[in-house]
Design a protein around this motif. Structure first.
Motif, mmCIF file in Angstrom:
data_model
loop_
_atom_site.group_PDB
_atom_site.id
_atom_site.type_symbol
_atom_site.label_atom_id
_atom_site.label_comp_id
_atom_site.label_asym_id
_atom_site.label_seq_id
_atom_site.Cartn_x
_atom_site.Cartn_y
_atom_site.Cartn_z
ATOM 1 N N VAL A 43 0.834 -1.205 0.000
ATOM 2 C CA VAL A 43 0.000 0.000 0.000
ATOM 3 C C VAL A 43 0.867 1.253 0.000
ATOM 4 C CG1 VAL A 43 -1.694 1.355 1.303
ATOM 5 C CG2 VAL A 43 -1.898 -1.149 1.226
ATOM 6 N N VAL A 44 0.539 2.190 -0.888
ATOM 7 C CA VAL A 44 1.114 3.537 -0.858
ATOM 8 C C VAL A 44 -0.063 4.495 -0.681
ATOM 9 C CG1 VAL A 44 2.412 5.318 -2.080
ATOM 10 C CG2 VAL A 44 3.020 2.908 -2.372
ATOM 11 N N MET A 45 -0.142 5.109 0.484
ATOM 12 C CA MET A 45 -1.264 5.996 0.779
ATOM 13 C C MET A 45 -1.014 7.387 0.211
ATOM 14 S SD MET A 45 -2.185 4.709 4.640
ATOM 15 C CE MET A 45 -3.944 4.984 4.437
ATOM 16 N N GLN A 46 -2.095 8.168 0.116
ATOM 17 C CA GLN A 46 -1.974 9.507 -0.450
ATOM 18 C C GLN A 46 -1.056 10.383 0.400
ATOM 19 O OE1 GLN A 46 -5.266 12.841 -1.170
ATOM 20 N NE2 GLN A 46 -5.592 11.048 -2.470
ATOM 21 N N LYS A 47 -1.101 10.203 1.713
ATOM 22 C CA LYS A 47 -0.210 10.936 2.609
ATOM 23 C C LYS A 47 0.476 9.933 3.519
ATOM 24 C CE LYS A 47 -2.723 15.318 2.649
ATOM 25 N NZ LYS A 47 -3.402 16.343 3.488
ATOM 26 N N GLU A 48 1.706 9.590 3.178
ATOM 27 C CA GLU A 48 2.466 8.636 3.979
ATOM 28 C C GLU A 48 3.055 9.338 5.201
ATOM 29 O OE1 GLU A 48 3.086 5.423 3.817
ATOM 30 O OE2 GLU A 48 1.985 4.978 1.973
ATOM 31 N N ALA A 49 3.213 8.574 6.272
ATOM 32 C CA ALA A 49 3.790 9.121 7.499
ATOM 33 C C ALA A 49 5.247 9.510 7.264
ATOM 34 C CB ALA A 49 3.699 8.096 8.621
ATOM 35 N N GLN A 50 5.616 10.704 7.701
ATOM 36 C CA GLN A 50 6.991 11.172 7.598
ATOM 37 C C GLN A 50 7.450 11.589 8.999
ATOM 38 O OE1 GLN A 50 8.055 13.758 4.351
ATOM 39 N NE2 GLN A 50 6.266 13.158 3.161
ATOM 40 N N ILE A 51 8.160 10.687 9.652
ATOM 41 C CA ILE A 51 8.574 10.915 11.034
ATOM 42 C C ILE A 51 9.777 11.854 11.059
ATOM 43 C CG2 ILE A 51 9.245 9.778 13.185
ATOM 44 C CD1 ILE A 51 8.081 7.179 11.950
ATOM 45 N N GLU A 52 9.675 12.866 11.892
ATOM 46 C CA GLU A 52 10.737 13.876 11.983
ATOM 47 C C GLU A 52 12.086 13.234 12.319
ATOM 48 O OE1 GLU A 52 11.788 17.734 11.346
ATOM 49 O OE2 GLU A 52 9.713 17.013 11.355
ATOM 50 N N ARG A 53 13.116 13.630 11.576
ATOM 51 C CA ARG A 53 14.514 13.238 11.769
ATOM 52 C C ARG A 53 14.821 11.789 11.410
ATOM 53 N NH1 ARG A 53 13.552 16.619 16.068
ATOM 54 N NH2 ARG A 53 13.204 14.891 17.502
ATOM 55 N N VAL A 54 13.854 11.034 10.953
ATOM 56 C CA VAL A 54 14.122 9.662 10.497
ATOM 57 C C VAL A 54 14.716 9.724 9.094
ATOM 58 C CG1 VAL A 54 13.053 7.491 9.776
ATOM 59 C CG2 VAL A 54 12.389 8.556 11.926
ATOM 60 N N THR A 55 15.865 9.079 8.894
ATOM 61 C CA THR A 55 16.518 9.110 7.596
ATOM 62 C C THR A 55 15.889 8.095 6.641
ATOM 63 O OG1 THR A 55 18.151 7.414 8.144
ATOM 64 C CG2 THR A 55 18.696 9.704 8.730
ATOM 65 N N ALA A 56 16.254 8.219 5.377
ATOM 66 C CA ALA A 56 15.745 7.288 4.377
ATOM 67 C C ALA A 56 16.147 5.851 4.722
ATOM 68 C CB ALA A 56 16.265 7.675 2.996
ATOM 69 N N ARG A 57 17.388 5.663 5.170
ATOM 70 C CA ARG A 57 17.820 4.309 5.559
ATOM 71 C C ARG A 57 17.036 3.808 6.765
ATOM 72 N NH1 ARG A 57 21.253 0.340 5.188
ATOM 73 N NH2 ARG A 57 22.379 1.267 3.448
ATOM 74 N N GLU A 58 16.836 4.636 7.755
ATOM 75 C CA GLU A 58 16.085 4.215 8.936
ATOM 76 C C GLU A 58 14.638 3.872 8.575
ATOM 77 O OE1 GLU A 58 18.560 6.785 12.299
ATOM 78 O OE2 GLU A 58 16.833 7.674 11.271
ATOM 79 N N TYR A 59 14.071 4.640 7.662
ATOM 80 C CA TYR A 59 12.714 4.368 7.193
ATOM 81 C C TYR A 59 12.673 3.002 6.506
ATOM 82 C CZ TYR A 59 8.137 5.443 5.126
ATOM 83 O OH TYR A 59 6.804 5.433 4.766
ATOM 84 N N ALA A 60 13.672 2.752 5.664
ATOM 85 C CA ALA A 60 13.758 1.467 4.966
ATOM 86 C C ALA A 60 13.980 0.315 5.947
ATOM 87 C CB ALA A 60 14.880 1.504 3.934
ATOM 88 N N GLU A 61 14.789 0.548 6.957
ATOM 89 C CA GLU A 61 15.043 -0.483 7.971
ATOM 90 C C GLU A 61 13.776 -0.812 8.754
ATOM 91 O OE1 GLU A 61 18.167 1.310 10.186
ATOM 92 O OE2 GLU A 61 19.776 0.501 8.912
ATOM 93 N N LEU A 62 13.001 0.218 9.095
ATOM 94 C CA LEU A 62 11.773 0.024 9.863
ATOM 95 C C LEU A 62 10.801 -0.886 9.130
ATOM 96 C CD1 LEU A 62 9.744 0.689 12.128
ATOM 97 C CD2 LEU A 62 9.134 2.752 10.841
ATOM 98 N N PHE A 63 10.535 -0.578 7.859
ATOM 99 C CA PHE A 63 9.543 -1.369 7.128
ATOM 100 C C PHE A 63 10.081 -2.730 6.714
ATOM 101 C CE2 PHE A 63 7.541 2.732 7.057
ATOM 102 C CZ PHE A 63 6.196 2.417 7.177
ATOM 103 N N SER A 64 11.381 -2.830 6.523
ATOM 104 C CA SER A 64 11.963 -4.145 6.243
ATOM 105 C C SER A 64 11.799 -5.061 7.447
ATOM 106 C CB SER A 64 13.442 -4.003 5.881
ATOM 107 O OG SER A 64 13.601 -3.269 4.694
ATOM 108 N N SER A 65 11.963 -4.503 8.650
ATOM 109 C CA SER A 65 11.803 -5.310 9.857
ATOM 110 C C SER A 65 10.344 -5.696 10.076
ATOM 111 C CB SER A 65 12.343 -4.556 11.077
ATOM 112 O OG SER A 65 11.572 -3.397 11.353
ATOM 113 N N ILE A 66 9.423 -4.796 9.743
ATOM 114 C CA ILE A 66 7.994 -5.108 9.873
ATOM 115 C C ILE A 66 7.632 -6.291 8.990
ATOM 116 C CG2 ILE A 66 5.673 -4.270 9.321
ATOM 117 C CD1 ILE A 66 6.611 -1.484 10.238
ATOM 118 N N TYR A 67 8.162 -6.297 7.771
ATOM 119 C CA TYR A 67 7.855 -7.378 6.839
ATOM 120 C C TYR A 67 8.802 -8.573 6.983
ATOM 121 C CZ TYR A 67 4.736 -4.164 4.366
ATOM 122 O OH TYR A 67 3.717 -3.305 4.036
ATOM 123 N N GLY A 68 9.852 -8.420 7.801
ATOM 124 C CA GLY A 68 10.784 -9.516 8.001
ATOM 125 C C GLY A 68 11.601 -9.850 6.774
ATOM 126 N N VAL A 69 12.052 -8.826 6.048
ATOM 127 C CA VAL A 69 12.792 -9.026 4.806
ATOM 128 C C VAL A 69 14.281 -8.775 5.041
ATOM 129 C CG1 VAL A 69 13.078 -8.302 2.408
ATOM 130 C CG2 VAL A 69 10.797 -8.330 3.446
#
Length: 256
Positions: free
Chosen positions: A83-109
């Motif tokens: 899912v790509v929502m119209q307004k995705e959450a953008q957490i302050e000070r989270v880097t692109a790598r940290e964002y990628a790490e977060l969702f990779s861990s959620i999906y266990g990839v």
């Protein structure tokens, strides 16, 4: 899309959604086959986001039902859907790598962060805060994140709505590449973008389906007298009972 290998991915039957006296969706029925990209086209307020909310399992229809991959979505097949929502959450000070790490861990990839950054072409921006990415960079990050677990079906709610033409082109190339192996259901009000990207079309106006089918089928169905050589735009105006008069789009009932 190879028609011989097409499979039913989404089927909606009589979907209706009411918010009090407001009818957001009115008896919506259609079938989407995949792989490929299906564009859900309609003006603002047509019911596009409400439709995706239901198909994503985020809202219940007032009436009607839908099937994903030929089955009722109970339990919802989260591992097969992105899912790509119209307004995705953008957490302050989270880097692109940290964002990628977060969702990779959620999906266990395993290796997910590298896969996301590579697909989004953001290796050089890995240490940049997501809130400081350009619109095009953020769009690519959100799309790459949504497919890190290799889903069969991806919902995208106007993923290019605020992008300039060049970034629309780059994201469009990314979407076409993804659509070769999976099904993308994307809402948009950009008729020319749909003409460039879509294999299938769903015209949604006022909460009702005006037409659905392959792009080629719907474009060929436009009478010769109504064609201006604009493909999807011609088909949308025809099936949605809209005409162009003196540069303005008006309903046919207003034109008589």
């Amino acid at each position: 899309m190879n028609e011989a290998q097409a499979q039913e991915i989404v089927r909606a039957v009589g979907l209706t959604k009411r918010f009090g006296e407001t009818v957001a969706l009115d008896d919506v029925s259609f079938v989407v086959e995949g792989p490929g990209l299906c564009a859900v086209l309609g003006p603002n307020g047509a019911g596009k986001t409400t439709l995706l909310d239901i198909l994503e399992g985020l809202a219940e229809p007032t009436r009607g039902a839908y099937r994903l991959f030929g089955k009722e979505p109970r339990p919802y097949p989260r591992k097969r859907v992105g899912v790509v929502m119209q307004k995705e959450a953008q957490i302050e000070r989270v880097t692109a790598r940290e964002y990628a790490e977060l969702f990779s861990s959620i999906y266990g990839v395993r290796g997910g962060p590298e896969r996301i950054l590579s697909r989004a072409r953001l290796e050089h921006r890995a240490a940049t805060a997501v809130t400081r990415l350009s619109g095009g960079e953020a769009a690519r990050l959100f799309i790459a994140t949504a497919v890190v677990h290799d889903p069969t079906l991806v919902f995208l709610d106007e993923p290019t709505a605020h992008l300039d033409p060049e970034n629309k082109r780059i994201v469009g190339e990314m979407l076409r590449e993804l659509a070769e192996e999976r099904t993308l259901l994307m809402t948009t009000h950009d008729l020319r973008e749909a003409d460039a990207l879509a294999d299938r079309l769903l015209f949604l106006v006022g909460g009702r389906v005006r037409a659905s089918g392959t792009k080629d089928e719907l474009v060929r169905a436009v009478p010769e007298a109504e064609r201006r050589g604009l493909g999807v735009e011609d088909a949308f105006f025809h099936f949605c009972a809209i005409e162009i008069r003196e540069g303005q789009a008006i309903g046919r009932e207003e034109a008589t």
